[in-house]
Enzyme design. Sequence first.
Site, short mmCIF file in Angstrom:
data_model
loop_
_atom_site.label_atom_id
_atom_site.label_comp_id
_atom_site.label_asym_id
_atom_site.label_seq_id
_atom_site.Cartn_x
_atom_site.Cartn_y
_atom_site.Cartn_z
NE ARG A 81 8.73 15.54 68.76
CZ ARG A 81 8.07 16.25 67.84
NH1 ARG A 81 8.43 17.47 67.58
NH2 ARG A 81 7.04 15.75 67.19
CB THR A 82 12.06 8.98 69.49
OG1 THR A 82 11.19 9.58 70.46
CG2 THR A 82 12.84 7.85 70.15
CE LYS A 120 10.32 -9.45 51.20
NZ LYS A 120 11.69 -10.00 50.99
NE ARG A 169 8.60 5.72 69.07
CZ ARG A 169 8.32 7.00 69.23
NH1 ARG A 169 7.49 7.62 68.41
NH2 ARG A 169 8.86 7.69 70.22
CG HIS A 200 9.32 7.12 75.00
ND1 HIS A 200 10.62 6.93 74.59
CD2 HIS A 200 8.76 8.00 74.13
CE1 HIS A 200 10.82 7.69 73.51
NE2 HIS A 200 9.72 8.33 73.21
C1 NCD Z 1 5.86 10.67 72.55
C2 NCD Z 1 5.73 9.20 72.22
O1 NCD Z 1 5.98 8.78 71.09
O2 NCD Z 1 5.39 8.48 73.14
N1 NCD Z 1 6.61 11.39 71.62
C3 NCD Z 1 7.98 11.38 71.69
O3 NCD Z 1 8.61 10.34 71.67
N2 NCD Z 1 8.59 12.56 71.85
C4 NCD Z 1 4.58 11.32 72.92
C5 NCD Z 1 3.43 11.29 71.93
O4 NCD Z 1 3.49 10.68 70.87
O5 NCD Z 1 2.43 11.93 72.24
#
Ligand code: NCD
Length: 352
Positions: free
Chosen positions: A82-83, A112, A133, A170
């Site tokens: 999703r993100t 590397k 991320r 997040h």
């Molecule tokens: C979440 C995350 O990655 O922190 N997911 C997301 O970004 N929608 C929650 C999760 O992984 O449980």
Amino acid sequence: MSIATVDVRVPAFDAPYAPRPIGGNLTGRHIVSVEQFARGDLDDLFRRAANLRSRVRAGDKTVLKLCQRRIMATLFFEASTRTDMSFQAAMLRLGGEVIATSGGVQFSSVYKGENLADTVSAVGCYADVIVLRHPEVRSSYEAARQLDLLGARLGTHPVVVSGGDGIGEHPTQALLDLFTIIDFKHEADDLTITLVGDLVNGRTVHSLVKLLALYGARDLRLELVSPASLRAPATVIDFVRSRGVEVNERETLDAVIGRSDVIYWTRVQQERFADEAEYLAIADRFVMTPDVLARAPDDAILMHPLPRRHEMGTETDHAVLDADGRAVYFHQMQNGMYVRMALLAGVLGAAG
Ligand code: NCD
């Protein structure tokens, strides 16, 4: 080589870096923490996200001009659907371009042995905005610090937007979560918001409760429900309480499910447990099923950042929950794209 099995950890990022408050202007801001946002910044962002949503739904082609010729790079060192994809879709819907390492991040030079600072600096030479991320808390702060140094050298201004830093924050998930709460409840005042599950490792919860406190809603009650071993960090709770929000911590749902306006369910973050036995001991402590949802008020909403696993029951349970009008996680997901559109347009200085 699987991303999940490759260790991209580096010593904790503790170099001092204080993210700049948004201060009424998103242009050029790195987005690494919800603590950068004040009420006015949030009202403005949500107004822009709602406006973009209406325009996209109406087929307004001028939206495609907002980020024309701008480039977003994605650097995802942890799994994401999703993100990652909502950011990509957001940039494409703004008319921008998206780049990533061909073949996936496992083919980046991090594998590397390059450190995050060098990788981020390289990507900052090519892209206007980087979505990062990474498994390490404050990794996005380190990226922001590096991009400021790079920008000063090159006379450019690449920015980073955090897509989640380990068990830290997040921020963009919290923005879309609050936008969704306001969407369904019309405001964030006088609500009981119950957050359930892995509150220690769940970064979405850390960001959301802090953001709710920063939003300054009136008569807000937060009910934090988790096994004792998965309680939210004291720093997060202190942050929220110090802003006058009522917070109660509980180990059972019984006393609160019937009076919750918002139920925010979370996955137990198995990948963050060093000890499998510890995970198994609490994995099934909180499971949302149609029977549990039946005890919630008719006008409650059920949220989940997703992905979901057994904490939302069986696949049959998923189907029944999805058909319940109170389940809003698909709206939440789609709102994510519109909020990220508003954010990308904002940091890239694209008015309109
Ligand atoms: C979440 C995350 O990655 O922190 N997911 C997301 O970004 N929608 C929650 C999760 O992984 O449980």
